[in-house]
Design a protein around this motif. Structure first.
Motif: not given
Length: 356
Positions: A49-69
């Motif tokens: 939390r302290a390391r990322l406290q100055h990161v305004q927005r965290k966005v995880l790119i997810l899918s569940g499926k491989g090969g979708v880009g």
């Protein structure tokens, strides 16, 4: 919180009875939960939390499926956000298939360690920003920078992969960022569970997941599991994007064959140029995947999450990723429509407003 694929009466991985209760029998997560049953909160969560406290927005790119880009969109989204003058970091946690170094033009680079932690590898180059007087601020971290050979296989079990993910979150010195984009592997297993748990104290109400699908049911069936994972782990879905929604390319880049299969491209292009040159400026499109049950848009509606739009399968996006360059910058130079613009605008629109 219950885990993906858990039995209906899941007691949750933080329970003293995790993996040991009768309701845990037959659950695919039983062993993992039992190993951490009742364990006290990891003290490194506060460090993350302290390391990322100055990161305004965290966005995880997810899918569940491989090969979708996922990696394609993660890389080009990072380029596009940085082109707006935003400070962007791109973290590649696809431990066994790290493609981000290639897609960012950073193959052969290595990670440097300082007194404050690992330093990201930075993208540099002219023409990346919308304002050409600005310099792009795009830092990247990937296990790909640590492999002695690009062809070396990473043959690790879950605990070792999870350990490196935690190290990425605790040791990388990102500094102040507007966006941290996290490219993930397919599935809803170890890496995803670990990410959500490690980021438990670092994720704010405006952080979350961008979920990628392609139109056909073979993709949607896995992506629905990913949306279920987000719901069960209380991870906000910023939006769903349908990638490879259609094939799109300028007509003049196509090849042509006659009924016998002979190449007649040159003759066809010359005929069009002589008789109707305006046709050569058109964009040729074709549906290459069936859009099952309304595709990703209808899936997003049923799950009650935003739909951010469709991205076609365009050779120029593929070429940009192969060359490690920005598709948005290329489209701008050529005066072409930026096909990723709806995705970028949708993500920016989900950012917190001043009154939030």
């Amino acid at each position: 919180m219950a885990m993906e694929g858990a039995n209906e009466e899941c007691v949750g991985p933080s329970s003293e009875a995790a993996g040991k209760a009768s309701t845990c029998d037959g659950c695919p997560n039983q062993k993992a939960c039992a190993e951490g049953a009742g364990r006290q909160e990891d003290p490194e969560l506060e460090l993350i939390r302290a390391r990322l406290q100055h990161v305004q927005r965290k966005v995880l790119i997810l899918s569940g499926k491989g090969g979708v880009g996922k990696s394609t969109l993660a890389a080009q989204l990072a380029f596009a956000l940085a082109a707006r003058g935003l400070r962007v970091g791109l973290l590649d946690v696809d431990i066994c298939g790290p493609s981000i170094p290639l897609m960012l033009g950073l193959k052969g680079q290595t990670v440097h360690q300082s007194g404050s932690g690992w330093s990201p590898v930075y993208v540099t180059g002219e023409g990346l920003c919308d304002d050409e007087e600005d310099e792009v601020e795009l830092g990247v971290m990937s296990i790909g920078f640590m492999l002695p050979n690009d062809d070396d296989a990473v043959i690790w079990r879950g605990p070792r992969k999870n350990g490196l993910i935690k190290q990425f979150l605790t040791d990388v010195e990102w500094g102040a960022l507007d966006y941290l984009i996290v490219d993930t592997p397919p599935g809803t297993s170890d890496e995803h569970i670990s990410l959500v748990q490690y980021l438990a104290k670092a994720l704010g109400p405006h952080d979350g997941a961008l979920v990628v699908s392609t139109p056909q049911e073979v993709s949607l069936i896995d992506v629905r599991k990913e949306l279920s994972f987000c719901a069960k782990t209380k991870l906000r879905v910023l939006g769903v994007v349908e990638n490879m929604a259609e094939y799109a390319t300028p007509l003049h880049t196509l090849g042509f064959r006659d009924a016998a299969g002979a190449d007649v491209t040159s003759a066809t292009i010359e005929m069009l140029r002589a008789q109707c040159p305006q046709v050569l400026e058109l964009i040729a499109t074709a549906d290459i995947f069936p859009r099952a049950s309304g595709g990703a848009e209808e899936m997003a509606r049923k799950f009650g999450v935003p739909f951010l739009g469709r991205v076609p399968l365009d050779p120029s996006i593929t070429i940009a990723c192969e060359q490690g360059s920005s598709y948005a910058a290329s489209a701008r130079r050529l005066g072409r429509n930026n096909l990723l613009q709806p995705l970028v605008d949708g993500l920016l629109a989900s950012a917190p407003k001043a009154e939030d």
